[in-house]
Design a protein around this motif. Structure first.
Motif, PDB file in Angstrom:
ATOM      1  N   ALA A  76       1.250 -10.691  24.069  1.00 24.39           N
ATOM      2  CA  ALA A  76       0.345  -9.911  23.500  1.00 24.39           C
ATOM      3  C   ALA A  76       0.788  -8.705  22.794  1.00 24.39           C
ATOM      4  CB  ALA A  76      -0.552  -8.885  24.866  1.00 24.39           C
ATOM      5  N   VAL A  77       0.928  -8.303  21.909  1.00 23.21           N
ATOM      6  CA  VAL A  77       1.312  -7.943  20.832  1.00 23.21           C
ATOM      7  C   VAL A  77       0.589  -5.999  20.589  1.00 23.21           C
ATOM      8  CG1 VAL A  77       2.951  -8.339  19.374  1.00 23.21           C
ATOM      9  CG2 VAL A  77       0.895  -7.805  18.505  1.00 23.21           C
ATOM     10  N   GLY A  78      -0.880  -6.090  21.114  1.00 21.52           N
ATOM     11  CA  GLY A  78      -1.410  -4.815  21.068  1.00 21.52           C
ATOM     12  C   GLY A  78      -3.320  -5.121  22.143  1.00 21.52           C
ATOM     13  N   GLY A  79      -4.029  -4.131  22.101  1.00 20.11           N
ATOM     14  CA  GLY A  79      -4.726  -4.476  22.431  1.00 20.11           C
ATOM     15  C   GLY A  79      -6.298  -3.081  22.282  1.00 20.11           C
ATOM     16  N   ARG A  85       7.433  -5.112  21.026  1.00 17.68           N
ATOM     17  CA  ARG A  85       7.164  -6.011  21.622  1.00 17.68           C
ATOM     18  C   ARG A  85       6.468  -6.516  19.928  1.00 17.68           C
ATOM     19  NH1 ARG A  85       2.924  -8.180  26.568  1.00 17.68           N
ATOM     20  NH2 ARG A  85       4.343  -7.448  27.239  1.00 17.68           N
ATOM     21  N   LEU A 103      -7.563  -3.182  32.551  1.00 16.06           N
ATOM     22  CA  LEU A 103      -8.108  -1.694  32.406  1.00 16.06           C
ATOM     23  C   LEU A 103      -9.372  -2.353  32.787  1.00 16.06           C
ATOM     24  CD1 LEU A 103      -5.230  -1.860  30.928  1.00 16.06           C
ATOM     25  CD2 LEU A 103      -5.910   0.348  30.273  1.00 16.06           C
ATOM     26  N   GLY A 152       2.353  -2.389  21.558  1.00 19.71           N
ATOM     27  CA  GLY A 152       3.316  -2.660  21.835  1.00 19.71           C
ATOM     28  C   GLY A 152       4.156  -2.599  21.081  1.00 19.71           C
ATOM     29  N   GLN A 188       4.473   2.235  22.668  1.00 23.87           N
ATOM     30  CA  GLN A 188       2.953   2.482  22.923  1.00 23.87           C
ATOM     31  C   GLN A 188       2.721   3.100  21.348  1.00 23.87           C
ATOM     32  OE1 GLN A 188       0.006   1.832  25.763  1.00 23.87           O
ATOM     33  NE2 GLN A 188       0.569   0.251  26.455  1.00 23.87           N
ATOM     34  N   ALA A 203      -3.764   0.128  22.271  1.00 22.15           N
ATOM     35  CA  ALA A 203      -2.576   0.570  22.333  1.00 22.15           C
ATOM     36  C   ALA A 203      -2.144  -0.525  21.559  1.00 22.15           C
ATOM     37  CB  ALA A 203      -2.517   1.003  23.991  1.00 22.15           C
ATOM     38  N   ARG A 257       5.818   2.068  33.202  1.00 24.29           N
ATOM     39  CA  ARG A 257       5.210   0.693  34.344  1.00 24.29           C
ATOM     40  C   ARG A 257       5.790   0.062  35.256  1.00 24.29           C
ATOM     41  NH1 ARG A 257       0.412  -2.272  31.226  1.00 24.29           N
ATOM     42  NH2 ARG A 257      -0.619   0.217  29.950  1.00 24.29           N
ATOM     43  N   GLU A 276       6.618  -2.861  36.081  1.00 25.84           N
ATOM     44  CA  GLU A 276       6.328  -5.193  36.583  1.00 25.84           C
ATOM     45  C   GLU A 276       7.502  -5.123  37.314  1.00 25.84           C
ATOM     46  OE1 GLU A 276       3.327  -5.615  33.626  1.00 25.84           O
ATOM     47  OE2 GLU A 276       3.686  -4.214  32.124  1.00 25.84           O
ATOM     48  N   GLY A 299      10.042  -8.571  26.678  1.00 28.44           N
ATOM     49  CA  GLY A 299       8.584  -8.614  26.067  1.00 28.44           C
ATOM     50  C   GLY A 299       7.766  -7.923  27.429  1.00 28.44           C
ATOM     51  N   ARG A 300       8.464  -7.103  28.630  1.00 25.69           N
ATOM     52  CA  ARG A 300       7.975  -7.282  29.218  1.00 25.69           C
ATOM     53  C   ARG A 300       9.000  -5.986  30.432  1.00 25.69           C
ATOM     54  NH1 ARG A 300       3.808  -9.594  33.844  1.00 25.69           N
ATOM     55  NH2 ARG A 300       5.520 -10.748  34.475  1.00 25.69           N
ATOM     56  N   TYR A 301       8.662  -4.616  30.508  1.00 24.95           N
ATOM     57  CA  TYR A 301       9.053  -3.763  30.593  1.00 24.95           C
ATOM     58  C   TYR A 301       8.492  -2.745  31.310  1.00 24.95           C
ATOM     59  CZ  TYR A 301      11.635  -5.794  26.219  1.00 24.95           C
ATOM     60  OH  TYR A 301      12.203  -6.219  25.836  1.00 24.95           O
ATOM     61  N   ARG A 333      -9.899  -7.133  30.387  1.00 27.49           N
ATOM     62  CA  ARG A 333      -8.741  -6.616  30.409  1.00 27.49           C
ATOM     63  C   ARG A 333      -7.851  -5.969  31.292  1.00 27.49           C
ATOM     64  NH1 ARG A 333      -5.775  -5.524  25.950  1.00 27.49           N
ATOM     65  NH2 ARG A 333      -5.869  -3.102  25.978  1.00 27.49           N
ATOM     66  N   PHE A 339       8.562   1.533  28.444  1.00 32.20           N
ATOM     67  CA  PHE A 339       8.491   0.960  27.078  1.00 32.20           C
ATOM     68  C   PHE A 339       7.142   1.879  25.900  1.00 32.20           C
ATOM     69  CE2 PHE A 339       3.800  -0.681  27.301  1.00 32.20           C
ATOM     70  CZ  PHE A 339       3.383  -0.215  29.317  1.00 32.20           C
TER      71      PHE A 339
HETATM   72  P1  AMP Z   1      -2.602  -1.767  27.698  1.00 28.41           P
HETATM   73  O1  AMP Z   1      -1.868  -1.162  27.647  1.00 28.41           O
HETATM   74  O2  AMP Z   1      -2.158  -2.595  28.775  1.00 28.41           O
HETATM   75  O3  AMP Z   1      -3.684  -2.259  26.704  1.00 28.41           O
HETATM   76  O4  AMP Z   1      -0.946  -2.407  26.934  1.00 28.41           O
HETATM   77  C1  AMP Z   1      -1.234  -2.599  25.728  1.00 28.41           C
HETATM   78  C2  AMP Z   1       0.278  -3.199  24.699  1.00 28.41           C
HETATM   79  O5  AMP Z   1       1.598  -2.971  24.913  1.00 28.41           O
HETATM   80  C3  AMP Z   1       0.282  -4.425  25.136  1.00 28.41           C
HETATM   81  O6  AMP Z   1      -0.541  -4.754  24.551  1.00 28.41           O
HETATM   82  C4  AMP Z   1       1.666  -4.859  25.079  1.00 28.41           C
HETATM   83  O7  AMP Z   1       1.734  -4.774  23.002  1.00 28.41           O
HETATM   84  C5  AMP Z   1       1.922  -3.637  25.104  1.00 28.41           C
HETATM   85  N1  AMP Z   1       2.467  -3.582  26.528  1.00 28.41           N
HETATM   86  C6  AMP Z   1       1.926  -3.120  27.835  1.00 28.41           C
HETATM   87  N2  AMP Z   1       2.818  -3.748  28.924  1.00 28.41           N
HETATM   88  C7  AMP Z   1       4.738  -3.818  28.214  1.00 28.41           C
HETATM   89  C8  AMP Z   1       5.502  -3.419  29.134  1.00 28.41           C
HETATM   90  N3  AMP Z   1       5.495  -3.780  30.404  1.00 28.41           N
HETATM   91  N4  AMP Z   1       6.666  -3.843  28.757  1.00 28.41           N
HETATM   92  C9  AMP Z   1       5.993  -4.035  26.756  1.00 28.41           C
HETATM   93  N5  AMP Z   1       5.825  -3.925  26.091  1.00 28.41           N
HETATM   94  C10 AMP Z   1       4.714  -3.202  27.057  1.00 28.41           C
END
Ligand code: AMP
Length: 420
Positions: free
Chosen positions: A277-280, A307, A257, A304, A126, A302, A112, A114, A119-121, A255, A124
């Motif tokens: 957020a470590v996962g969701g 994280r 999405l 992370g 999953q 998913a 992504r 971003e 913690g935001r890459y 969320r 990354f």
């Molecule tokens: P999501 O797919 O956005 O629901 O993300 C699920 C999990 O993936 C999040 O809770 C994070 O732990 C991890 N995650 C999402 N985006 C990133 C990112 N840019 N860098 C690192 N971890 C991420």
């Protein structure tokens, strides 16, 4: 000229890289024990799959995708998440024509574009799990529990679970309209006003304080749920409670999405700063239809990996525990012939199941013994010319410095015995 990894990406090098492998395994282990099968999908897909599956109005699709045209003129996108690909693969291979739910797990890189920070890459990792084709609150509860068990299996104690429901196609439209009416009356910038019309739930997720301050009285989805959604959510909650999974209701949890319906949840860790957020995950009953398939009510998550590692560091769980395959035996050959013989000996040891390494680069006794110490090996095997003549090798216990001579023909069995 020297190269650096692209912005927002990094390399995993030993010993941290070993942790990452272990984390992926630990996060997936509970799902595997619950009958989830492994799926691997391509790292890139048709751009349209994500545009339709993840949703045009999401940040992911509108600004974060790595999209390119290949040499055949196709528009492809590096996957920003795993669910759309999994649903695509299920439909393509007709997995949903067998027993339902189809339970799958995956582990892979996501991409992504971003704003990079801790913690935001941009690249990354999953671990994900999906259960497709069943509408059953027990399945939502199962997945949530499996994720919670994954974190617990790593020794994490600071992971909190937040849950909410987003309603379904019956009650969501009424809520959406009420929310839009409320939001239109606020003082918001143009892009946010536009978002009200496309995906008003996302405005609730706006982290800016000036926006949050105005959202205090916003209508809540819980107050607009239909009877079926209420009953469904209550059942998920009570199954979680009965199985000892602690959670907090978060009526504001939406969320990023578009495809989520009903149950949504997030795992957060307070030791991570803003990217907590470590996962969701959640239920996505409409996704299959959005990408041209039949109705396939599904739920998934998913987690992370990156994280999760940061969370483990924050809890001091990675302090001095050994990582990876620890070298057990280290060869110290002295002289050309000994080097050749030692090469065969470590090969034999490895084939016998031991973790063995040896000194390379023609080091002398002192340098090679330093290598043995650094490797963490319990035993060193010192082989000199005199030993070769005697068809023997010196077996040195590196913890006691005790040294014994053993016949070359017996050393593998002797060492196997010591580690059995
Ligand atoms: P999501 O797919 O956005 O629901 O993300 C699920 C999990 O993936 C999040 O809770 C994070 O732990 C991890 N995650 C999402 N985006 C990133 C990112 N840019 N860098 C690192 N971890 C991420």
């Amino acid at each position: 000229m020297s190269f650096q990894a692209p912005k927002g990406t990094f390399d995993w090098t030993p010993p941290r890289s070993e942790r990452v492998l272990a984390i992926r395994e630990a996060l997936a282990a509970p799902a595997r024990r619950a009958g989830y099968g492994y799926i691997e999908t391509p790292v890139f897909e048709d751009t349209a799959l994500f545009a339709r599956g993840v949703g045009e109005s999401t940040d992911i699709v509108s600004k974060e995708m790595y999209t390119f045209t290949d040499k055949g003129g196709r528009s492809l996108t590096l996957r920003p998440e795993g669910t759309a690909s999994v649903v695509r693969a299920v439909l393509q291979h007709g997995l949903h024509n067998g027993q339902l739910p189809v339970k799958l797990w995956y582990s892979g890189s996501q991409f992504r574009y971003e704003r990079a920070q801790k913690g935001r890459y941009r690249h990354f990792w999953q671990v994900g799990a999906e259960a497709l084709g069943s509408e059953d609150p027990a399945l939502d509860a199962e997945l949530i529990m499996l994720a919670a068990d994954g974190y617990a299996g790593l020794g994490l104690t600071g992971v909190r679970l937040l849950i909410n429901t987003l309603g379904c196609k019956e009650c969501r439209p009424g809520y959406r309209a009420a929310l839009q009416e409320f939001l239109r009356a606020l003082d918001l910038d143009e892009p946010t006003r536009a978002r009200i019309e496309i995906n008003p739930l996302r405005v609730l997720d706006d982290k800016r304080p000036e926006v949050q301050a105005q959202l205090a009285g916003a209508p809540m989805v819980v107050d607009h749920l239909c009877g079926a959604c209420k009953t469904y959510h209550e059942e998920v909650r009570s199954l979680l409670t009965a199985s000892g999974v602690a959670f907090a209701d978060d009526p504001r949890l939406v969320r990023g999405l578009d495809y989520y319906t009903r149950t949504t949840f997030e795992f957060v860790h307070d030791g991570l700063g803003s990217q907590s957020a470590v996962g969701g995950g959640g239920r996505y009953d409409g996704l299959s239809e959005m990408i041209g398939g039949p109705s396939l009510p599904s739920v998934g998550w998913a987690l992370g990996v990156d994280r999760t590692l940061l969370a483990m560091e924050a809890e001091g769980l990675l302090a001095d525990e050994a990582a990876g395959e620890r070298v057990q035996v280290y060869g110290v050959p002295l002289g050309e012939e000994a080097r050749r013989r030692m090469f065969l000996l470590v090969t034999e040891l490895r084939r016998a199941g031991l973790v063995a390494d040896m000194s390379f680069g023609g080091k002398g006794l002192k340098g090679a013994m330093k290598g043995a110490d650094r490797s963490g090996a319990r035993y060193a095997l010192v082989l000199g010319e005199r030993d070769l003549a005697a068809r023997a090798v010196q077996l040195k216990d590196l913890t006691t410095a005790e040294q014994t001579e053993v016949p070359l023909t017996e050393v593998v069995d002797i060492l196997k015995g010591k580690f059995s």
